[in-house]
Each structure stands twice: as structure tokens, then as C-alpha cells.
Design a protein around this motif. Sequence first.
Motif: not given
Ligand SMILES: NC(=O)C1=CN([C@@H]2O[C@H](COP(=O)(O)OP(=O)(O)OC[C@H]3O[C@@H](n4cnc5c(N)ncnc54)[C@H](O)[C@@H]3O)[C@@H](O)[C@H]2O)C=CC1
Length: 624
Positions: A197, A384, A490
Amino acid sequence: MSFFPSQLRISSSLLRRRTAPMAAAAAAKRPFTSCEGSRPTIVHKRSLDILHDPWFNKGTAFSMTERDRLDLRGLLPPNVMSSEQQIERFMVDLKRLQVNARDGPSDTHALAKWRILNRLHDRNETMYYQVLVDNIEEYAPIVYTPTVGLVCQNYSGLFRRPRGMYFSAADRGEMMSMVYNWPADQVDMIVVTDGSRILGLGDLGVQGIGIAIGKLDLYVAAAGINPQRVLPVMIDVGTNNEKLLKDSLYLGLQEHRLDGEEYLSVIDEFMEAVFTRWPNVIVQFEDFQSKWAFKLLQRYRHNYRMFNDDVQGTAGVAIAGLLGAVRAQGRPMIDFPKQKIVVAGAGSAGIGVLNAARKTMSRMLGNNEAAFESARSQFWVVDAMGLITENRMNVDPDALPFARKEKEIGRQGLSEGSSLAEVVKKVKPDVLLGLSAVGGLFSKEVLEALKDSTSTRPAIFAMSNPTKNAECTPEEAFSILGDHIIFASGSPFNDVVLGDGGIGHSNQGNNMYLFPGIGLGTLLSGARIISDGMLQAAAECLAAYMKEEEIQKGIIYPSISSIRDITKEVAAAVVREAVAEDLAEGYRDMDARELQRLSQEETVAYVKNNMWNPVYPTLVYRNE
Ligand SMILES: NC(=O)C1=CN([C@@H]2O[C@H](COP(=O)(O)OP(=O)(O)OC[C@H]3O[C@@H](n4cnc5c(N)ncnc54)[C@H](O)[C@@H]3O)[C@@H](O)[C@H]2O)C=CC1
Ligand SMILES: CC(=O)C(=O)O
Ligand SMILES: [Mg+2]
């Protein structure tokens, strides 16, 4: 120990903010380990071998005496350049690209800059890091998010020289010996990914190594970890990305990902191997899919010096920002438990933030079971499939504690699967936080709904990376919601010029403000593990770093240009917490007892003096 401190501790550290004078080193009872840049470095090679070694190469900056000592006379143009002149020459080349590119910061433009910088890295690491440290605001978006995302997507084509190590499913049984192929006897910091991911870009397989490289560039630039002691690692257990599986030029294993016990056995073998060769190394897990992120964290965190940046680093950065948002409303931080927070995304990052925010509220409410239970009702989590409630079939166990009770939300006119816009309309939250990886999720409809927020200054955290995956842009947020909001994303965005000519601040809410300090503090304390308290101290330090005037202007995170300073403070806070928890075993000639005797100012000075600076060392040749 739970994640965040009591209000009292936050307040006291706010009072202490930025009070550590650098004169403290002089006042300290004993000299600290001196900066390594000033010591001569013994090399066992000469002539072209030196010029072709990016760790030692100085190019045109080799002095004439050094050229004689190292058999370099005649192998370089005669005019000896200072490092400043060298950088000036390099920057002319880099900036020319900027002038010529008419398409602004387009993908090709950013990628071209990355290539130029990467080529510099491959021939002269000291100069590369000097350029990065001196121009971090300009080049962090190239070596890190957003451009690193593009680099990972194209890594099979961009790959020239190897950087880091690759452990693949085909290496099972070999890892314990493979680690000795890495040339450095000391490794302080490993960032490892399985590529499953990468940012919000999904499964990029072996190409995900780019993210480990980008994070370690920040370890060097922000935390002053010696670049000779960092190791980016890719664990290639296959990929489920069908496009890569069919791409004949793809560099990774072209088979589906290992799963279950087979997968775990590969990660176990890797951990055993690296900690056998480098018992004091710190391993940062990066961009593992949620399915494994939490499991691996629980599996290793009590036995190894490791942490998961997406779960734990992001949580700390979000908490610091959320507390900043409370202050920006002109309210005391102790009001945090009254904030209504809608979180879009329940993956590794979203759940990490939710758990930390709930614990923070709970501590502020009295730190007992009732407080913990009551804090739960401040969150609405949408994934999602919409709003997560207890009626959700097969709800993810990590999200379960945040599943709303039907009875509660029925009263609000919401139900299982309600859309984000409906939830925002009905809840009227103070904070809308996105970690969904879905670009544009905070649509016009969602932002319009936020206009009814009961907050005097609603906060929007569009935290997904890279830029295209941000839930909304600052322009969208400010233009729809008006000037009196807080905005963080981010990946970096420019500030927005408001209707009245004022500035709408675009904060970068990224875990880069914490992970370098967490790693450095752990290294310099010699802590056996990375405890919740150490992470909590890091987050608290970041929260306390912002001045009241900045907060009132809507600036809730520091400028990236001060990342080295904030990292130093965060690392010192981590060291002190490790000492307080009796986890610190010391580092080099600073043993645990001496660490314990250091005052806060002395700890900051100790950290500063152990940060590597990109300065050419004098090279001395010795036969092996
Ligand atoms: N700003 C920062 O420091 C950080 C940002 N991130 C970002 O966070 C994002 C997610 O990372 P993870 O949690 O590891 O990914 P993940 O794939 O584990 O989780 C994504 C989540 O978003 C949900 N989702 C998908 N479509 C959606 C929708 N239409 N409406 C609401 N929720 C929806 C999914 O069901 C899932 O629960 C990535 O883009 C990553 O780059 C992650 C870590 C640090
Ligand atoms: C910043 C970061 O770690 C991520 O987007 O995954
Ligand atoms: Mg990450």
C-alpha cells in the motif's frame, strides 16, 4: 502507558517551548560525542575507486594535498572548488530545468528533478544531502511525497543503481547470510516495506522500495542520521497488482502475494536476520496494507526496536494538529474531548489516529474506563461502505470499537452505511479528517454540509497522499467554507490568497514531522523498545512547538524549513521519556546513568551534537 499526556503535561511543555539554548552544550558537565563530520575518515581505496564511491567522492572539491594523498592528481580538472561553488554549479543545472519547464510543477518536471538529484546521490552523497538540507522545502516534495509516489509507480523503468536491499520470497532460508552482503558494519535505521500500500497508490510490489528510500532521505536530512548507516529494504513477497504481474519489464517477483503463515515466516526471518547482524538497529515499517500493519506491529513491538509509521507516526502528527485546531478556535486544549470528529478512512492510518485521539480524550477526561467509553461517542467513522455501525457485517476488528450504536445514530437520522455527506450534514462536526486515499472525497456537497459545523473554526484534514489523492484542495476548502477554517493536507499545497487579500494557510500534516525524531530519539537513548510513552512524548513535543500567534493565524504545523530543529526537539523528548520509563540503555559513550543526569537543555544539546552534518571529512588513506 497510554498514548497522550494529561493536559498538565501539555501545558508545561508549552511553557518550556523552544527554551533550549544551544549554549547548553558548553554548560554541560561533560563533552558530548562530537560531530563526526570533523573527524578524519580512514579510507582503504584510492584513485578512481574513490571517485566512483559516492560515500567518499568529493569530485572537484578534493584539495591538492588530498589529491596527492589519494592518487587523484590529474584525474580531475585542476581548479579546486569549494563545496559552495560545487553546489552553485549543480543548482544552475537544476534551476535551468525549472526555467525551461513551461508546464509548471508537472509530473514530468518533478520526475526530471528527481532524476537529477538521484544521479547526484549516486556520485556524491555528501553533496546530495547538503543540497537537501539547505533546500529542504523545495526538494522534500521531490524526494518525498508527492513525487516519490510517481517514482514508485515508474521504478522499474527508473532503476539504475541499486539502493538498499531486496529480500524476496525466493530468499527464504538465506536471509541470515544475505544480510552480510550489505557493506556497512553499523546500520542505525532501516525503513522496510512490502510495497502492498504505497501512499494512496495501492500495491506497487517491488517498486515500493522508493518510499523506503524517500523516508530515509528525510532521516538523513531532518534527523541527521549518518547516511552510511541507513538501509532501505524491500520485502518482495509478490504483488497482487495485475498490471505489474503482466509487465515484462517489472523488476519484482511475478507471482501473487504470499499470505497467512507463509507471509509471516518471511517477515519473521527478515527481522531475525537484521537484528542478528545489527542488534541495535531500529526498524520502521512503512506502507504495509492494513491487514498486516496492525498484526506485525503487535507481533514485534514488545521484542524489537520497531514501530509502524503509518499507524503510530501518523497518529501523533494528527493529534498534534487536532490540538492545534482546538487552540485555533480560541479554546483551551482541555476542550479537545468535546470535539466532534468525522473520520473518512478506517485503514492503518485512520484507525491509528482514532485510537490515539480516543486515548487522548480519555486521559483529559480523567483516564478511567468511563472516560474511555465516553470518548468513543465523539467519533463517526466512514469507510468505503459508508458509516460504520454495529450492524455492519464482518466489521474489521480494528474498527469495531468505533462502530456506532444504531440507537445513538438513529436519533441523529443516520444508519449503517450513511454517506459521508449525510454524516457531515447530521453531525455538524468540528473536524473532518480524511485518510481514505480517495482524491476529491471531500466533494462540494460534503464541504457545503460542513458549513453547518457547530465549530467557530472547522478543521479539514485532507491527509491522503500523494497530491492527487488528497480528499480536497485548500482552494476548494477555503472557497466553499470561507476564511475562518483550519486546513491541513498530507502532501504540500500552496497557501491560498483569500478574498480580503489575507492568507489561507495550507498546513502539511504529514508523519514526516515525527518519524525522524522518533527514530533518532530511540537511537540516542538506546531504548530497548519504542513505547507508547515515547510516541506520546514525540506528539506532545510537536503540539507544543507551535506558538500561539501562529496557531491563531491557522498555522498548526511548523514550516518544513524548520524540520531539522523540530526533529531535534522531538528526539530529545523521546530520549527523556525513554529515560523516565527506564528503557534507555545508552548510546556509545553516553551510558544510561549519564543520560539520566542530563537536564532538558543538555539532552537537546546531546541530540544536536550527534546529528550528522553533510560536510566533507578529511580523507586519510590506510592500507587494509
Ligand atoms: N498524511 C500522512 O502523514 C499520512 C497519510 N496517509 C495516507 O492515508 C491514506 C490511507 O492509508 P491507509 O489507512 O494505510 O490505507 P488503507 O487502504 O488501509 O485504508 C483506506 C481506508 O479508506 C476507506 N475508503 C475507501 N474509499 C472510501 C470512501 N469512498 N469513503 C470513505 N472511506 C473510504 C477504506 O474502506 C479504508 O478503510 C493513504 O492515501 C496514505 O497516503 C497514511 C499515513 C500517513
Ligand atoms: C506519509 C505516509 O506515510 C503515507 O502517506 O503513507
Ligand atoms: Mg506511509
